[in-house]
Design a protein around this motif. Structure first.
Motif, PDB file in Angstrom:
ATOM      1  N   ALA A 189       0.838  -1.193   0.000  1.00  0.00           N
ATOM      2  CA  ALA A 189       0.000   0.000   0.000  1.00  0.00           C
ATOM      3  C   ALA A 189       0.878   1.252   0.000  1.00  0.00           C
ATOM      4  CB  ALA A 189      -0.915   0.001   1.218  1.00  0.00           C
ATOM      5  N   LEU A 245      -8.535  -1.087  -4.678  1.00  0.00           N
ATOM      6  CA  LEU A 245      -7.100  -1.168  -4.920  1.00  0.00           C
ATOM      7  C   LEU A 245      -6.841  -0.658  -6.332  1.00  0.00           C
ATOM      8  CD1 LEU A 245      -7.352  -3.011  -2.414  1.00  0.00           C
ATOM      9  CD2 LEU A 245      -5.625  -4.490  -3.448  1.00  0.00           C
ATOM     10  N   ILE A 289      -1.474   1.225  -4.770  1.00  0.00           N
ATOM     11  CA  ILE A 289      -0.752  -0.049  -4.661  1.00  0.00           C
ATOM     12  C   ILE A 289       0.433  -0.046  -5.628  1.00  0.00           C
ATOM     13  CG2 ILE A 289      -0.873  -2.541  -5.077  1.00  0.00           C
ATOM     14  CD1 ILE A 289      -2.326  -1.799  -2.611  1.00  0.00           C
TER      15      ILE A 289
END
Length: 550
Positions: A67, A77, A82
């Motif tokens: 992260a 995500l 990410i």
């Protein structure tokens, strides 16, 4: 009510959206509820728990990213929050025990193929015309024009017919706007002549841009690739055109053929233009020799063979967020079935094994194979980084748009194509399969380069999964196209052969899909089914220059 989300592995901390999810929507999975924080498109992932900046993201039971900012439970995500991350790997203990599937229902089954002198069995029967160097490509085009239609191998003329309609409309006085709005008839006009040689599936011309001007290593690799095609069970014989002065010398080709088949006995006609002289003499000899070879090839007929004679290439391209949970594990189960039957499978695309190296290394049957796999993976990545890339740059814009936002996510799903069996051997490009079982072959992730290499390594059928759609085929091996989702199958069913969207929709299990695919492969291998890539004449062939492609 159909399930809206899926957790791929018990150790994961992300969930996959099986349908579009809206902000504020509450979804449940195994008794837990999750409030969606923002729009989650189908195929994308959201956090199952709060992920602080720097936290590890796990999917398929492996590290797939970290992260870059706080991600709340139920949050999307994305490439913004990410970044790619993968676990390191080392050569550890062998873990080659596996639960082989029950193959009793296939044990006595056969396919009908073309038996070769070296013991291999083809699923097709082609004649090859091969240039040693790109200078001969034009001569191949002349031979193709001279032979293909005359012998009954011409393609469907639907589009030529549509062009003819436009010409007639233009001559009749129609303006541009009218022409653009006139619906054209999709009349299928097939070649009128029947095949002169009914047992020969076609003549294939492997034009390429190599053979000279590159490194000597490139020339050797090209000769190895061509030798792989010449010795492939789907090939009856070959006509080779050489200029004479190129790096890829005929002697290298002959040496590479001998490596793969020491007792090679197929018809092999080699013509060197600088020795023969005029172009007309070269082409006249090529036509005569090729015709004579076709007469011999036509004498071979399909006969029964055990399924252990199948060698299947495992490929994916235009992947999406469902590929790793439907199509890839489905052909992974097909792979396990074939291995249990004594057959061979080839898992390639090394940039798409990043992050799952430890599992594959541990599954290698011996230390030497594990060591070779480690060496090939590391040196490949180093070469890519040396030219400004790396495995982390592998996902394409289409992959990312459909949920594969890091290479490790893409790789973990792609590796599912290899099933769970032990790794019998590790091959470097363009080596040929020597052992039955699961073989790892070092190739790029590029669809055509990788498919071309798998066939050179001995694949007589290729299983190709896709989530976005791609027409990729091969000149000599049937490429079975398998969709990861039903929307794609319905939209592009002229190039897709099998749908595994049924797994996403809960209509069948991975195992049921894998068994269905094997049954289909047997029919393709027997010539009962012509796959779409063959029907469309999708003859893709690209040699690989090491270190350039991902």
């Amino acid at each position: 009510m159909k399930q809206k989300v899926l957790k791929v592995h018990p150790d994961d901390n992300v969930l996959v959206a099986l349908t579009d999810l809206n902000p504020g929507e509450v979804v449940s999975y195994k008794g837990e509820e999750y409030q969606i924080q923002e729009k989650i498109p189908a195929k994308h992932k959201f956090a199952q728990e709060f992920l602080a900046t720097g936290a590890e993201v796990t999917m398929y039971g492996v590290l797939v990213g970290k992260a870059q900012s706080d991600i709340h439970r139920g949050g999307l995500l994305s490439t913004e929050n990410i970044k790619h991350a993968a676990s390191g790997f080392s050569i550890g203990e062998r873990r080659t025990e596996w639960d082989a599937p029950d193959v009793s229902k296939w044990q006595s089954k056969v396919f009908y193929g073309y038996h070769r002198a070296d013991g291999s069995v083809g699923t097709a029967n082609y004649w090859l015309v091969v240039p040693m160097v790109f200078c001969e490509n034009r001569n191949l085009e002349v031979l193709e024009e001279a032979l293909v239609n005359q012998l009954g191998y011409g393609r469907n003329k639907t589009y030529a017919n549509q062009a003819k309609q436009l010409i007639e409309l233009y001559k009749s006085g129609k303006d541009v706007d009218s022409l653009l709005n006139i619906p054209l008839e999709e009349i299928s006009v097939t070649p009128s002549s029947e095949r002169l040689f009914p047992n020969v599936d076609g003549i294939k011309f492997l034009t390429h841009s190599g053979g000279c001007g590159g490194t000597r290593q490139d020339a050797i690799a090209l000769c190895g690739l061509l030798a792989g095609y010449i010795t492939n069970a789907n090939v009856a014989g070959v006509t080779v055109l050489s200029l004479g002065c190129q790096n890829a010398q005929v002697e290298i080709l002959e040496e590479e053929i001998k490596k793969r088949d020491p007792n090679f006995s197929k018809p092999l006609y080699i013509l060197e233009q600088q020795k023969i002289g005029t172009e007309s003499e070269l082409l006249s000899r090529a036509i005569k020799l090729t015709f004579a070879g076709l007469v011999q090839a036509n004498q071979c007929k399909r006969e029964p063979a055990p399924l252990s004679k199948l060698c299947i290439g495992l490929e994916c391209g235009g992947s999406d967020g469902f590929s790793g949970i439907s199509a890839n594990p489905a052909i992974g189960y097909t792979s396990d079935l074939l291995v249990a039957l004594g057959g061979s499978v080839i898992l390639a695309e090394f940039p798409e094994l990043c992050g799952v190296e430890q599992n594959l290394s541990d599954r290698c049957v011996d230390y030497e194979s594990a060591e070779r796999f480690s060496f090939l993976m590391k040196t490949y990545n180093e070469r890519a980084e040396a030219v400004g890339s790396g495995f982390d740059m592998n996902p394409s814009p289409g992959n990312i748009k459909d949920g594969l936002i890091t290479d490790a996510i893409k790789s973990a799903g792609a590796a599912k194509k290899g099933g769970t069996s032990p790794v019998a051997d590790v091959l470097d490009y363009p080596e040929k399969v020597k052992r039955p079982g699961l073989n790892l072959l070092c190739t790029p992730g590029n669809d055509v380069e990788s498919t071309s290499a798998e066939v050179a390594s001995g694949a007589n059928v290729v299983l190709f999964t896709t989530g976005l759609g791609t027409p990729t085929g091969n000149p000599i091996a049937p490429v079975v196209k398998i969709s990861s989702n039903t929307v794609l199958y319905n939209k592009m069913n002229d190039i897709i052969d099998i749908n595994t969207g049924t797994v996403i929709e809960g209509e069948e299990t991975i195992e049921q899909a894998g068994e269905r695919i094997l049954d289909y492969v047997v029919r393709v291998a027997s010539g009962e089914i012509e796959v779409n890539a063959v029907r469309l004449g999708q003859d893709d062939f690209i040699p690989w220059k090491r270190g350039v492609s991902l």
